[in-house]
Write an enzyme that holds these catalytic residues in place. Structure first.
Site, PDB file in Angstrom:
ATOM      1  N   ASP A 184       0.830  -1.208   0.000  1.00 34.69           N
ATOM      2  CA  ASP A 184       0.000   0.000   0.000  1.00 34.69           C
ATOM      3  C   ASP A 184       0.867   1.262   0.000  1.00 34.69           C
ATOM      4  O   ASP A 184       0.503   2.277  -0.615  1.00 34.69           O
ATOM      5  CB  ASP A 184      -0.884   0.045   1.245  1.00 34.69           C
ATOM      6  CG  ASP A 184      -1.712  -1.211   1.445  1.00 34.69           C
ATOM      7  OD1 ASP A 184      -1.390  -2.250   0.844  1.00 34.69           O
ATOM      8  OD2 ASP A 184      -2.670  -1.158   2.225  1.00 34.69           O
TER       9      ASP A 184
ATOM     10  N   GLU B 223      -7.947 -10.674  -4.248  1.00 34.60           N
ATOM     11  CA  GLU B 223      -7.675 -11.815  -3.369  1.00 34.60           C
ATOM     12  C   GLU B 223      -8.833 -12.805  -3.321  1.00 34.60           C
ATOM     13  O   GLU B 223      -8.773 -13.789  -2.577  1.00 34.60           O
ATOM     14  CB  GLU B 223      -7.324 -11.302  -1.975  1.00 34.60           C
ATOM     15  CG  GLU B 223      -6.004 -10.555  -1.960  1.00 34.60           C
ATOM     16  CD  GLU B 223      -5.708  -9.851  -0.641  1.00 34.60           C
ATOM     17  OE1 GLU B 223      -4.530  -9.557  -0.383  1.00 34.60           O
ATOM     18  OE2 GLU B 223      -6.671  -9.572   0.109  1.00 34.60           O
TER      19      GLU B 223
END
Length: 768
Positions: A360, A490
């Site tokens: 991130d 994911e």
């Protein structure tokens, strides 16, 4: 139904009325921090209801042993825990012998909590009737000092409303704390000493295994109706606790206040044998200044941050509150003062996700800090990864990669991988490429190429070696393939040829070859040093180029789109619009098996490639892919709405862009994902800033020139932001009919506005 109890306000987060079932959520939303430490907004007085106690110190962690059903070779041995640190905010309050506790009080009225984002403090006020019939008014204000980042200050006031009373305060320190998310109920802290010196108290403890030494310290002063008084103290003490008890009689209508100064002194910054002496100095500094003077300096320091970081939105108070909430928490989490620290996904607001650093930082946060701080802060974020390169090579080695191949961790505290889900640890390898496009973004934005020969090229070489070894030659496809991966989505594990991963690998290899050649030509001595350190061979560059050239990119001729992965079209392609709301969020309602077989996308995946490598694709290609993939996207990752907001704005789909912006900016305030009680989504908050600046502002770097293509949501009357671009401060103010560019600092600046060249003179404005 999203939560909606936060009162809309441009500069504050406000809660009115006391509801026990939202205490944990508010503890997250009203969290405070100063870049070095932070804490959830727990009450100062005791609270016997459901609460999530949390106080955290930057860089201090515990390696909790991995808990898995079975062990696999290559697993990390521990899952790093952001540690709940010894508590210092507590003040036990007794009135005529009865404890003040909002969970057991007869009644609570006029409850108000405020996080003042403009000035950097947390305030609370309420009236309560205790079981003994005493009615009180309570007001508190606290903050964590930006100037003295080892100290926090609390002013806590009690006013009896219906009779004369005896009030006792017991400010305390407590190292007998635990984590909410411990795997094995291990003891994280070992308390070494509990000491006092007059009005000061100290607890010295160290973390088990990692041996971070921390001295938690406090000192207290008192006033009645604003006039300082002296009180004698008695002590409550145990092996992990010390409380100083102060008691006095207070008349009805008088206000009895305690000023508590406390904080953490750590071996991160001091000699572990001199922590108490350092703590004494910090407390003396706070006592000499006093609460009001410290608060005044706090307001000045936040004003300086806001002067550069603020985004002003006219005509939409919920949008304005949302962006400032995001900018505020980003600055509370990381200020760029210490290159050993980074931006944790929960910051100082909770314990979920363990480590301090994910991809991130590179993919989302770098842009915010680069533009609102300066190039040194951004360089520190890159240097953090450069310093972890040996560990990245070690991580790759554990998975069987050789010869200096580097795999950066998904989750880390010190460069070691500490995430223990196989589908993430082994397969979500796209994080490796984020390290490289972050270098590209830094160089493009700052113009500082020197970082590449100094540090960046070594990282590129390690990552290129990894991609070369991770790719497999497919005789059937006559291309290189990348098997068994998890992309940014994911909700698909162990797939083959995730488009984003393959494209990223291809690009990383090409980028490494390009800059090896460039550094060899332009920075000969640096290149010689790097070749010596990395044992780089010329044939490696040829091998990288071949893998890049022959990288397989899955594509559907029928749909005219790149496929998220080889088997995506084998799925039953039912869009989110046709999914019952009662089934959402699917990550809380469905089995993992069902999720993996579904077409639903947790966050931008193929579209992530269209964001990161925007220049490689036409707007027509973007539209085709956006229209294909967005309808399958459930946005159950905090990192998802911002990318879609930027792309929708580029495509002129402003209603969609605005909806995505509101979702990313108010993700926690409105609790879209029903998990705010666990902490805030700090790193995605940088995506909110990107949604405005890159989305609605259309800011890009094109041909080494700052470029804008401003667009405005219908709900807004205007918006403005500032950028620090190569040490030039540019203000961009977008209105309904015009955009004004003002160069506040720096020399004449050439811009591209809607593709046309415009020059802004120093100290002047241009209206477009």
């Amino acid at each position: 139904m999203n939560q909606d109890y936060i009162v809309p306000a441009p500069w504050a987060i406000i809660e009115e009325g006391f509801e026990k079932d939202r205490v944990k959520s508010s503890e997250s939303l009203f969290s405070i921090g100063n870049g070095a430490m932070g804490q959830r907004a727990n009450f100062e007085e005791e609270y016997s209801g459901k609460t999530f106690q949390g106080s955290y110190i930057g860089g201090v962690y515990y390696p909790d042993k991995t808990r898995v059903g079975w062990w696999k070779n290559g697993y990390p041995e521990y899952f790093a825990k952001v540690l709940n640190a010894p508590s210092w905010i507590g003040i036990k309050v007794k009135v005529d012998g009865e404890s003040l506790d909002l969970n057991t009080a007869k009644s609570v009225s006029n409850f108000r909590r405020e996080l003042n984002m403009k000035e950097g403090w947390l305030g609370r006020s309420f009236e309560a009737e205790l079981q003994n019939g005493v009615k009180l008014k309570v007001q508190s204000k606290r903050f964590l000092s930006l100037e003295h980042d080892e100290i926090g200050a609390i002013n806590y006031e009690v006013t009896p409303l219906n009779k004369d009373v005896s009030i006792s305060y017991e400010p305390y320190l407590d190292s007998g704390i635990t984590n909410e998310d411990t795997n094995w109920d291990d003891k994280f802290w070992n308390t070494l000493s509990v000491e006092e010196d007059g009005n000061k108290a100290y607890i010295t403890a160290h973390t088990m295994k990692t041996f971070f030494y921390v001295c938690t310290a406090m000192a207290n002063t008192f006033t009645v109706d604003g006039k300082e008084i002296s009180l004698t103290l008695s002590t409550n003490k145990s092996d992990t606790y010390i409380g100083h008890v102060f008691e006095t009689d207070i008349r009805e209508g008088e206000t009895f206040a305690i000023q508590k100064y406390a904080g953490y002194i750590t071996s991160f910054n001091h000699d572990q044998n001199e922590l108490k002496q350092a703590a004494q100095k910090v407390l003396d500094t706070a006592l000499d200044a006093g609460f009001d003077k410290l608060l005044s300096k706090q307001k000045e320091d936040w004003a300086e941050i806001w002067s550069m970081a603020d985004i002003v939105i006219d005509g939409d108070v919920r949008a304005q509150q949302g962006i400032r909430f995001n900018i505020f928490h980003l600055n509370q989490t990381y200020l760029g003062k210490d290159s050993r620290l980074n931006i944790g996904p929960k910051g100082f607001t909770g314990e979920k996700y363990g480590g301090s650093t994910y991809w991130d930082t590179e993919a989302y946060c770098l842009h915010f800090y680069m533009a609102t701080k300066n190039q040194d802060v951004a360089r520190s974020l890159l240097t953090y990864r450069y310093n972890h390169l040996p560990k990245a090579i070690e991580n790759a080695g554990k998975l069987g990669f050789k010869d200096g191949a580097a795999l950066y961790p998904m989750v880390t505290m010190n460069g070691e991988e500490c995430h223990n889900e196989w589908e993430i640890t082994f397969e979500e390898i796209h994080r490796n490429g984020a390290m490289i496009f972050a270098i590209r973004d830094y160089v493009k934005y700052t113009g500082d190429y020197s970082y590449i020969p100094e540090k960046g090229l070594e990282v590129m070489i390690g990552v290129a070696r990894f991609w070369k070894q991770r790719a497999t030659w497919s005789a059937q496809k006559e291309n290189y393939v990348i098997l068994g991966v998890t992309g940014p989505n994911e909700y698909e594990n162990n797939v083959n040829n995730n488009f984003y991963t393959n494209y990223l690998a291809k690009w990383c290899l090409e980028y490494a070859v390009e800059h090896c050649k460039n550094v060899a030509q332009e920075f000969g001595s640096d290149y010689k040093r790097i070749v010596g350190q990395t044992e780089l061979k010329e044939e490696e560059l040829k091998a990288w180029a071949e893998v890049a050239e022959k990288m397989y990119l899955p594509y559907s001729e029928e749909k005219g789109v790149y496929l998220q992965q080889d088997g995506f079209l084998d799925k039953e392609l039912v869009t989110v619009a046709d999914l019952s709301k009662s089934e959402r969020p699917i990550n809380q309602k469905w089995s993992w098996d069902r999720i993996l077989r579904s077409p639903y996308i947790k966050q931008a995946d193929t579209l992530q490639a269209f964001y990161v490598f925007e220049e490689d694709f036409s707007e027509e290609q973007l539209k085709k892919h956006f229209d294909f993939y967005e309808p399958f996207t459930v946005h159950e990752s905090s990192l998802s709405p911002c990318v879609h907001a930027i792309q929708a704005a580029k495509l002129g789909q402003m209603d969609q862009a605005y909806a995505f912006y509101l979702r990313t900016s108010r993700l926690d305030l409105d609790d879209y994902n029903k998990e705010v009680h666990e902490g805030l989504h700090i790193t995605s908050m940088a995506g909110t800033w990107m949604s405005v600046v890159e989305g609605f502002g259309g800011m890009r770097i094109k041909d080494n020139t700052l470029s804008f293509d401003p667009k405005m949501p219908d709900a807004w009357d205007g918006f403005s932001f500032k950028l620090n671009y190569r040490d030039q401060i540019l203000k961009v103010a977008v209105g309904k009919n015009k955009t004004v560019f003002t160069l506040n600092e720096g020399e004449d600046l050439d811009l591209l506005i809607h593709g046309k060249e415009v020059t802004v003179k120093a100290g002047s404005s241009v209206e477009v």
